[in-house]
Write a protein that holds these residues in place. Structure first.
Motif, PDB file in Angstrom:
ATOM      1  N   TYR A  81     -19.643 -67.468  30.777  1.00  0.00           N
ATOM      2  CA  TYR A  81     -20.571 -67.302  29.667  1.00  0.00           C
ATOM      3  C   TYR A  81     -21.164 -68.657  29.275  1.00  0.00           C
ATOM      4  N   LEU A  82     -20.295 -69.673  29.231  1.00  0.00           N
ATOM      5  CA  LEU A  82     -20.769 -71.012  28.888  1.00  0.00           C
ATOM      6  C   LEU A  82     -21.715 -71.546  29.955  1.00  0.00           C
ATOM      7  N   LYS A  83     -21.441 -71.209  31.211  1.00  0.00           N
ATOM      8  CA  LYS A  83     -22.336 -71.628  32.295  1.00  0.00           C
ATOM      9  C   LYS A  83     -23.718 -71.021  32.101  1.00  0.00           C
ATOM     10  N   TYR A  84     -23.719 -69.710  31.784  1.00  0.00           N
ATOM     11  CA  TYR A  84     -24.985 -69.051  31.483  1.00  0.00           C
ATOM     12  C   TYR A  84     -25.670 -69.751  30.318  1.00  0.00           C
ATOM     13  N   ALA A  85     -24.869 -70.016  29.278  1.00  0.00           N
ATOM     14  CA  ALA A  85     -25.422 -70.654  28.090  1.00  0.00           C
ATOM     15  C   ALA A  85     -26.066 -71.979  28.452  1.00  0.00           C
ATOM     16  N   SER A  86     -25.417 -72.720  29.329  1.00  0.00           N
ATOM     17  CA  SER A  86     -25.952 -74.047  29.632  1.00  0.00           C
ATOM     18  C   SER A  86     -27.263 -73.938  30.403  1.00  0.00           C
ATOM     19  N   ILE A  87     -27.357 -72.945  31.305  1.00  0.00           N
ATOM     20  CA  ILE A  87     -28.604 -72.827  32.075  1.00  0.00           C
ATOM     21  C   ILE A  87     -29.737 -72.353  31.164  1.00  0.00           C
ATOM     22  N   ILE A  88     -29.398 -71.513  30.187  1.00  0.00           N
ATOM     23  CA  ILE A  88     -30.439 -71.041  29.272  1.00  0.00           C
ATOM     24  C   ILE A  88     -30.863 -72.163  28.333  1.00  0.00           C
ATOM     25  N   LEU A  89     -29.872 -72.942  27.915  1.00  0.00           N
ATOM     26  CA  LEU A  89     -30.198 -74.085  27.058  1.00  0.00           C
ATOM     27  C   LEU A  89     -31.115 -75.054  27.808  1.00  0.00           C
ATOM     28  N   ARG A 100     -39.309 -59.677  43.639  1.00  0.00           N
ATOM     29  CA  ARG A 100     -38.649 -60.059  42.398  1.00  0.00           C
ATOM     30  C   ARG A 100     -37.782 -61.265  42.645  1.00  0.00           C
ATOM     31  N   SER A 101     -37.734 -62.129  41.638  1.00  0.00           N
ATOM     32  CA  SER A 101     -36.951 -63.341  41.820  1.00  0.00           C
ATOM     33  C   SER A 101     -35.572 -63.180  41.213  1.00  0.00           C
ATOM     34  N   GLN A 102     -34.609 -63.839  41.808  1.00  0.00           N
ATOM     35  CA  GLN A 102     -33.290 -63.860  41.194  1.00  0.00           C
ATOM     36  C   GLN A 102     -32.962 -65.263  40.701  1.00  0.00           C
ATOM     37  N   LEU A 103     -33.930 -66.157  40.822  1.00  0.00           N
ATOM     38  CA  LEU A 103     -33.685 -67.537  40.405  1.00  0.00           C
ATOM     39  C   LEU A 103     -34.091 -67.694  38.946  1.00  0.00           C
ATOM     40  N   TRP A 104     -33.429 -68.573  38.247  1.00  0.00           N
ATOM     41  CA  TRP A 104     -33.826 -68.835  36.864  1.00  0.00           C
ATOM     42  C   TRP A 104     -35.085 -69.674  36.906  1.00  0.00           C
ATOM     43  N   TRP A 105     -36.057 -69.205  36.206  1.00  0.00           N
ATOM     44  CA  TRP A 105     -37.425 -69.663  36.336  1.00  0.00           C
ATOM     45  C   TRP A 105     -37.623 -71.141  36.006  1.00  0.00           C
ATOM     46  N   ASP A 106     -36.983 -71.598  34.935  1.00  0.00           N
ATOM     47  CA  ASP A 106     -37.326 -72.904  34.386  1.00  0.00           C
ATOM     48  C   ASP A 106     -36.415 -74.039  34.830  1.00  0.00           C
ATOM     49  N   VAL A 107     -35.388 -73.727  35.595  1.00  0.00           N
ATOM     50  CA  VAL A 107     -34.468 -74.798  35.982  1.00  0.00           C
ATOM     51  C   VAL A 107     -34.541 -75.016  37.491  1.00  0.00           C
ATOM     52  N   PRO A 108     -34.151 -76.217  37.939  1.00  0.00           N
ATOM     53  CA  PRO A 108     -34.144 -76.476  39.382  1.00  0.00           C
ATOM     54  C   PRO A 108     -33.311 -75.417  40.117  1.00  0.00           C
ATOM     55  N   VAL A 109     -33.746 -75.105  41.332  1.00  0.00           N
ATOM     56  CA  VAL A 109     -33.085 -74.064  42.112  1.00  0.00           C
ATOM     57  C   VAL A 109     -31.595 -74.365  42.284  1.00  0.00           C
ATOM     58  N   ALA A 110     -31.259 -75.655  42.410  1.00  0.00           N
ATOM     59  CA  ALA A 110     -29.856 -76.019  42.601  1.00  0.00           C
ATOM     60  C   ALA A 110     -28.996 -75.519  41.438  1.00  0.00           C
ATOM     61  N   ASP A 111     -29.540 -75.577  40.218  1.00  0.00           N
ATOM     62  CA  ASP A 111     -28.797 -75.069  39.056  1.00  0.00           C
ATOM     63  C   ASP A 111     -28.542 -73.570  39.181  1.00  0.00           C
ATOM     64  N   SER A 137     -33.177 -74.266  30.142  1.00  0.00           N
ATOM     65  CA  SER A 137     -34.508 -73.670  30.206  1.00  0.00           C
ATOM     66  C   SER A 137     -35.232 -73.808  28.883  1.00  0.00           C
ATOM     67  N   GLN A 138     -34.514 -73.511  27.791  1.00  0.00           N
ATOM     68  CA  GLN A 138     -35.198 -73.510  26.496  1.00  0.00           C
ATOM     69  C   GLN A 138     -35.601 -74.907  26.065  1.00  0.00           C
ATOM     70  N   MET A 139     -34.845 -75.891  26.529  1.00  0.00           N
ATOM     71  CA  MET A 139     -35.198 -77.258  26.146  1.00  0.00           C
ATOM     72  C   MET A 139     -36.474 -77.722  26.823  1.00  0.00           C
ATOM     73  N   GLN A 140     -36.897 -76.960  27.839  1.00  0.00           N
ATOM     74  CA  GLN A 140     -38.176 -77.264  28.460  1.00  0.00           C
ATOM     75  C   GLN A 140     -39.305 -77.048  27.451  1.00  0.00           C
ATOM     76  N   TYR A 141     -39.043 -76.204  26.487  1.00  0.00           N
ATOM     77  CA  TYR A 141     -40.066 -75.926  25.486  1.00  0.00           C
ATOM     78  C   TYR A 141     -39.475 -76.257  24.128  1.00  0.00           C
ATOM     79  N   LYS A 142     -39.336 -77.546  23.837  1.00  0.00           N
ATOM     80  CA  LYS A 142     -38.489 -77.889  22.691  1.00  0.00           C
ATOM     81  C   LYS A 142     -39.135 -77.620  21.343  1.00  0.00           C
ATOM     82  N   THR A 143     -40.438 -77.784  21.233  1.00  0.00           N
ATOM     83  CA  THR A 143     -41.071 -77.515  19.943  1.00  0.00           C
ATOM     84  C   THR A 143     -40.836 -76.070  19.548  1.00  0.00           C
TER      85      THR A 143
END
Lengths: 324, 258
Positions: B4-12, A104-115, B14-20
Motif C-alpha cells: 500500500y505504501l509503495k502504491y502511495a509513493s508512486i501516486i505521490l 490499454r496501458s498498465q504503466l503509471w502515466w506520470d512516473v518513469p517506467v522503471a518505477d 505522480s501528483q507532485m508532477q502537478y504541485k500547484t
C-alpha cells in the motif's frame, strides 16, 4: 495447458434510437437485446504453443481472452488453465499469466517506467534475484534500457508497447496473452515486437496466444490459427494447411510486348494494362507451366512472377466462406 | 500494507508532477468543511441548543462523524471514481493482477489532497473533546473509539456499495452521495432531530444511527444503557452485506469493449 469446453457468454445491451426524444424515453423504458458474444467455444492449447486467434471485430476474440485471463465469468462452460478455473481461482491463476492489452496501458502515466516496473515487481512478489535477471534480459532484448527512465506519458507508441510487454513478463508467466500487440506500431517496432515474441516462445517455452488483425503478425509468428466469427470457433488449423487450401489460385504477373487476346479455360484476367497483366490461374484446371506456355505463345514475356494467396487474402476469403 | 505504501509513493510521485494543483486542492478541501463548521457556529450563536443538545455536544457529534468520515475517505474514497475505473478499462488490469481487487482499487486511488479535510477533522476533534462537557471516564473513551471505528466501517461499506452498483449500471449513482457526502453534512446533528422515521431508517436500513445517535446519547449522559455503548460494533456488521454485494458485482463484471 489450456482447455475450454463449451464456453458461452451473452451480454445484455441497451438499445435506443438517436435523438433527445428517444433518450428521454429510454430513461423510463429500455429495450435490451441479448448479444451472444460466445456460443459453445471449445479448444485446447498445449504448453509452449503459439496460437493466432483471429476474427473480425466483435467476433468474440477479446471476450475469450478476458475469460481465459479471469476478468469475465462465462454463463456456462468450463475452462481449465494449468489445472485451475480462472474466475474461481483468480489470484493463483493470474500469477502465472501475463496479459498485454494493445489499446490499454498498465504503466503509471506520470512516473518513469522503471518505477512502474518496481511496483509491478512488488505486486507479483517477484524476488530480487529473478527480478534483476528478468529485467536485464528484457531491457536488452526489447532495447528499452534508456527508455525506462522516461515517464510513460512521454514515450512514443512503439516505445510504450515494448515497455508494456516487458511489464507483463517481469513475473515470468507461463502463458502470455497478447491482445493486438502491434496495433498502430510502425514497421520497425512491429518487427522488434515480433522477434521478441518469437524469442520468448522458443527460449522460455512460454505459451503465447495472440489476437491480431495484422496478418503479417500471424505469418511471422504462429503456426496454428483459431478463427472465430459470431461467437463460434469456425476453424482450427495450421497456417500451412490453410495455405494449401487456398493455393488453388496463383497469380501471374507478366510484363510483355505484344498482346494477350486469348485466355485458356482456368485463366482469369485480374488486371490488364498496356504491357502488363495479372492473370489468376486456377491450378485445378490448368497447371501454372501450361498457363505460362499459353501466354508466351501469344506475346513476348520480359518479366514474370508467380505468387500464391497472401495471408490477408486468405483471411478475407475465409470470412467470405463463413459469411462473417 | 507495505505494498500500500509503495502504491502511495508512486501516486505521490505522480501528483507532485502537478504541485500547484496538489496544494490548491488540499486548501480547497480544508475550506469546504470549514464553512460547514462556521454554519454550525452561527446557528448556535442564535439558538444555543437543538432538541436538547448543546452547541458543544453537537460539535463533538459533528467532529466524531467528520473524523470517521474523513478517515474512511482517506482510504476508501477510491471507490468514488469507480465508475471511471470500470469505463476506462482499468478494472481489467486490476483483475489480472494477483492481489485482492478491493485492495487494488483503494491503493490505486489514494488522494493526498484529502489530508486537508482529515487534518481539519483532527483539529476540530481535539477542540471538541475538552469543551464538550463530557466527563471522560474509561467507558466514555471506549464509546467514542467505538463510534469512530463504527463510522469508519459504515462509511467504507457505503463506498463499496456505491462502487458495486457500478458493476450493474456501469455508471455511478449520485443518490448514493446522500449517504456519504450527505451524511457528513446532516450527521453533524444527532439524527433524532430529523424525526422518528428518519431515525428508524438510519437504524435498521443504513445503520448510521448505530455509531452516531445511540452511543452519543450514552456519551452525553442522556441515556445510561450500556447497550448503546456497543451499538457501533453492531453497525460494523453493515460492511459484510456490502462486501457480499461487491462479490456478486465482480461476477457480473462485463468489462468494456476494446
Amino acid at each position: 495447458m489450456i482447455e475450454l469446453r463449451s464456453i458461452c457468454k451473452t451480454f445484455k445491451v441497451a438499445r435506443r434510437n438517436a435523438g433527445f426524444h428517444e433518450a428521454v424515453k429510454a430513461l423510463f423504458r429500455r429495450e435490451y437485446t441479448l448479444i451472444h458474444a460466445l456460443r459453445d467455444v471449445s479448444f485446447t492449447i498445449n504448453e509452449g504453443e503459439m496460437v493466432g486467434y483471429i476474427g473480425p471485430n466483435g467476433a468474440g476474440k477479446s471476450s475469450t481472452i478476458k475469460i481465459m485471463s479471469g476478468i469475465l465469468t462465462p454463463d456456462s462452460g468450463e475452462c481449465i488453465i494449468n489445472g485451475r478455473t480462472p474466475w474461481k481461482d483468480r489470484i493463483a491463476h493470474v500469477r502465472e499469466i501475463g496479459v498485454v492489452f494493445g489499446q490499454r496501458s498498465q504503466l503509471w502515466w506520470d512516473v518513469p517506467v522503471a518505477d512502474s516496473f518496481e511496483l509491478i515487481k512488488d505486486i507479483y512478489k517477484v524476488d530480487n534475484a529473478s527480478y534483476k535477471k528478468n529485467l536485464s534480459m528484457l531491457t536488452e532484448l526489447l532495447d528499452i534500457g534508456e527508455i525506462i527512465r522516461t515517464p510513460a506519458r512521454q514515450l512514443s507508441l512503439g516505445q510504450r508497447m515494448r515497455c508494456e510487454i516487458a511489464a507483463s513478463l517481469l513475473h515470468n508467466p507461463r502463458i502470455l496473452f497478447l491482445d493486438e500487440p502491434t496495433i498502430g506500431l510502425d514497421a520497425v517496432s512491429k518487427i522488434a515486437v515480433r522477434s521478441f515474441i518469437r524469442y520468448i516462445n522458443a527460449e522460455r517455452k512460454t505459451t503465447v496466444i495472440l489476437t491480431t488483425h495484422d496478418m503479417q503478425d500471424i505469418e511471422a509468428l504462429t503456426e496454428r490459427i483459431l478463427l472465430i466469427g459470431r461467437g463460434r470457433i469456425l476453424l482450427d488449423g495450421t497456417l500451412s494447411e490453410l495455405k494449401r487450401r487456398n493455393s488453388r489460385h496463383k497469380t501471374l504477373s507478366v510484363d510483355f510486348t505484344g498482346s494477350i487476346d486469348r485466355l485458356e479455360n482456368g485463366m482469369h484476367l485480374a488486371k490488364y494494362l498496356d504491357g502488363h497483366a495479372e492473370i489468376v490461374v486456377d491450378t485445378d484446371i490448368l497447371s501454372v507451366s501450361d498457363a505460362i506456355a499459353h501466354i508466351s505463345g501469344q506475346a513476348e514475356i520480359s518479366d514474370l512472377s508467380v505468387t500464391g494467396a497472401t495471408a490477408e487474402e486468405m483471411v478475407v476469403s475465409l470470412y467470405k466462406e463463413f459469411e462473417i | 500494507m507495505k505494498l500500500y505504501l509503495k502504491y502511495a509513493s508512486i501516486i505521490l510521485k505522480s501528483q507532485m508532477q502537478y504541485k500547484t494543483s496538489f496544494f490548491m486542492s488540499v486548501i480547497g478541501q480544508f475550506l469546504v468543511s470549514f464553512t460547514v463548521y462556521l454554519g454550525l457556529y452561527f446557528m448556535f450563536h442564535r439558538f444555543h441548543s437543538v432538541s436538547g443538545f448543546t452547541y458543544s455536544e453537537v460539535l463533538l457529534c459533528f467532529s466524531a462523524v467528520l473524523f470517521s468520515y474523513s478517515l474512511a475517505e482517506c482510504f476508501v474514497r477510491g471507490f468514488d471514481v469507480f465508475s471511471l475505473i470500470i469505463s476506462n478499462g482499468e478494472f481489467d488490469r486490476i483483475m489480472v493482477r494477483p492481489r485482492n481487487e478491493i485492495f487494488q482499487v483503494l491503493a490505486s486511488r489514494i488522494e493526498f489532497s484529502r489530508l486537508g479535510r482529515f487534518l481539519q477533522a483532527m483539529a476540530m476533534f481535539a477542540y471538541a473533546i475538552p469543551v464538550s462537557g463530557v466527563v471522560w471516564t474509561y467507558d466514555k473513551i471506549l464509546t467514542l473509539t467505538f463510534m469512530l471505528a463504527g463510522g469508519f466501517f459504515v462509511f467504507s461499506g457505503l463506498f463499496i456499495l456505491y462502487a458495486a452498483i457500478c458493476f450493474f449500471t456501469l455508471e455511478g449513482l449520485e443518490f448514493m452521495n446522500i449517504f456519504t457526502d450527505g451524511a457528513r453534512e446532516f450527521g453533524k446533528y444527532p439524527f433524532s432531530i430529523y424525526g422518528e422515521s428518519v431515525l428508524k431508517f438510519l437504524t435498521y436500513v443504513i445503520p448510521m444511527a448505530l455509531f452516531q445517535y445511540y452511543p452519543f446519547l450514552y456519551l452525553t449522559g442522556k441515556s445510561s444503557r450500556t447497550l448503546y455503548m456497543f451499538l457501533p460494533l453492531a453497525g460494523m456488521l453493515f460492511l459484510i452485506p456490502c462486501l457480499i454485494f461487491w462479490r456478486i458485482g465482480v461476477r457480473h463484471y462485463k468489462s468494456t469493449g476494446s
